[in-house]
Scaffold this active site. Structure first.
Site, mmCIF file in Angstrom:
data_model
loop_
_atom_site.group_PDB
_atom_site.id
_atom_site.type_symbol
_atom_site.label_atom_id
_atom_site.label_comp_id
_atom_site.label_asym_id
_atom_site.label_seq_id
_atom_site.Cartn_x
_atom_site.Cartn_y
_atom_site.Cartn_z
ATOM 1 N N CYS A 195 0.682 -0.985 -0.097
ATOM 2 C CA CYS A 195 -0.198 -0.191 -0.281
ATOM 3 C C CYS A 195 1.008 1.230 -0.046
ATOM 4 O O CYS A 195 0.674 2.206 -0.632
ATOM 5 C CB CYS A 195 -0.641 -0.023 0.840
ATOM 6 S SG CYS A 195 -2.500 1.235 1.220
ATOM 7 N N CYS A 196 1.988 1.589 1.035
ATOM 8 C CA CYS A 196 2.477 2.385 0.791
ATOM 9 C C CYS A 196 3.654 2.916 -0.581
ATOM 10 O O CYS A 196 3.722 3.477 -0.988
ATOM 11 C CB CYS A 196 3.487 2.196 2.340
ATOM 12 S SG CYS A 196 3.686 2.852 3.727
ATOM 13 N N CYS B 139 7.883 4.087 5.352
ATOM 14 C CA CYS B 139 7.241 3.895 4.888
ATOM 15 C C CYS B 139 7.602 3.638 2.979
ATOM 16 O O CYS B 139 7.359 2.874 2.072
ATOM 17 C CB CYS B 139 5.875 5.487 4.557
ATOM 18 S SG CYS B 139 7.284 6.407 3.678
HETATM 19 S S1 SF4 Z 1 0.649 4.514 5.711
HETATM 20 FE FE1 SF4 Z 1 1.236 3.057 3.873
HETATM 21 S S2 SF4 Z 1 -0.162 1.300 4.525
HETATM 22 FE FE2 SF4 Z 1 -1.384 3.034 5.818
HETATM 23 S S3 SF4 Z 1 -2.665 3.813 4.012
HETATM 24 FE FE3 SF4 Z 1 -1.306 5.144 4.237
HETATM 25 S S4 SF4 Z 1 0.051 4.850 1.917
HETATM 26 FE FE4 SF4 Z 1 -1.327 3.132 2.988
#
Ligand code: SF4
Length: 241
Positions: A133-134, A237
């Site tokens: 996701c990151c 991240c």
């Molecule tokens: S911190 Fe990273 S894992 Fe969490 S929602 Fe934001 S982008 Fe996604």
């Protein structure tokens, strides 16, 4: 599908424009000898002096990123270069307080703000500590944008932030081959808080609710350090690795 990019020119967000993938830069714009000399010269320089060096060296090819936990680096950088392009990574999962901090900063600094967004079909894989996701929502959008628009960028890392950041250099070459400059690297917590108070810097109101490090809402809890991010499963991240 590639990440999207757009530019805010008014309080509303403009329609996104598609970017295409870019290859990593092959040769840094700062050689090893200049890098060593500059780091020695800037080690005891003020944050504004560091920004001034970077602006004189890279001109409009110098950009900065901002997380909008506060506007300390924006305050410093725009004091030297009022038109510097400020990049905000809109993950789609920011707190309302963070987006409000963006709006307040736009009003105060008349920011030259660029908003980068993930691909429209980026998966909602935002479980705590999700590297995927990151990567999709932060790392990839910046990696696709910066090399085509910048030779150097400013980041708000401070050595006092965490053990992992305790030795961040003032100037380095990042994994994309771009020059990364950390003007606030040497600011202690006291220096930082003093600057915020003296300059009446805009602070994300979550800070007053116990959030000392502010990221996306699914992955951030109140804490006195970065352990409140990702449920303590990681502390970075990937943007700064
Ligand atoms: S911190 Fe990273 S894992 Fe969490 S929602 Fe934001 S982008 Fe996604």
């Amino acid at each position: 599908m590639q990440p999207l990019t757009s530019t805010i020119t008014a309080p509303s967000i403009a329609a996104p424009v598609r970017e295409t993938a870019v290859a990593l830069r092959r040769s840094p714009v700062l050689g090893a000898s200049e890098l060593s000399r500059v780091n020695a010269e800037l080690e005891h320089a003020s944050p504004a002096e560091i920004v001034r060096w970077a602006h004189e060296r890279f001109g409009a090819r110098l950009k900065m990123t901002a997380s909008f936990a506060d506007t300390a680096l924006i305050d410093i950088a725009t004091g030297v270069a009022p038109d510097i392009e400020v990049i905000f990574l809109d993950t789609g999962f920011h707190f309302a307080e963070t987006l409000n901090t963006v709006r307040r900063a736009m009003e105060r600094y008349e920011l030259n703000l660029t908003v980068l967004r993930p691909a429209a079909d980026a998966a909602d894989v935002w479980e705590r500590g999700s590297d995927a996701c990151c990567a999709a929502r932060k790392v990839d959008p910046l990696a696709n944008y910066l090399p085509r628009h910048a030779d150097a960028w400013l980041s708000g890392l401070r050595r006092a932030d965490s053990a992992e950041r305790a030795s961040v250099p003032i100037v380095s070459i990042d994994k994309r081959g771009l020059v990364k400059v950390n003007p606030m690297a040497n600011m202690s917590d006291l220096d930082y808080q003093t600057y915020i108070a003296e300059r009446d810097v805009i602070v994300n109101t979550l800070a007053f609710d116990g959030y000392s490090s502010i990221g996306c809402w699914p992955c951030t809890e109140p804490s006195t350090d970065r352990s409140g991010r990702w449920g303590g499963s990681k502390t970075e991240c990937g943007l700064h690795l």
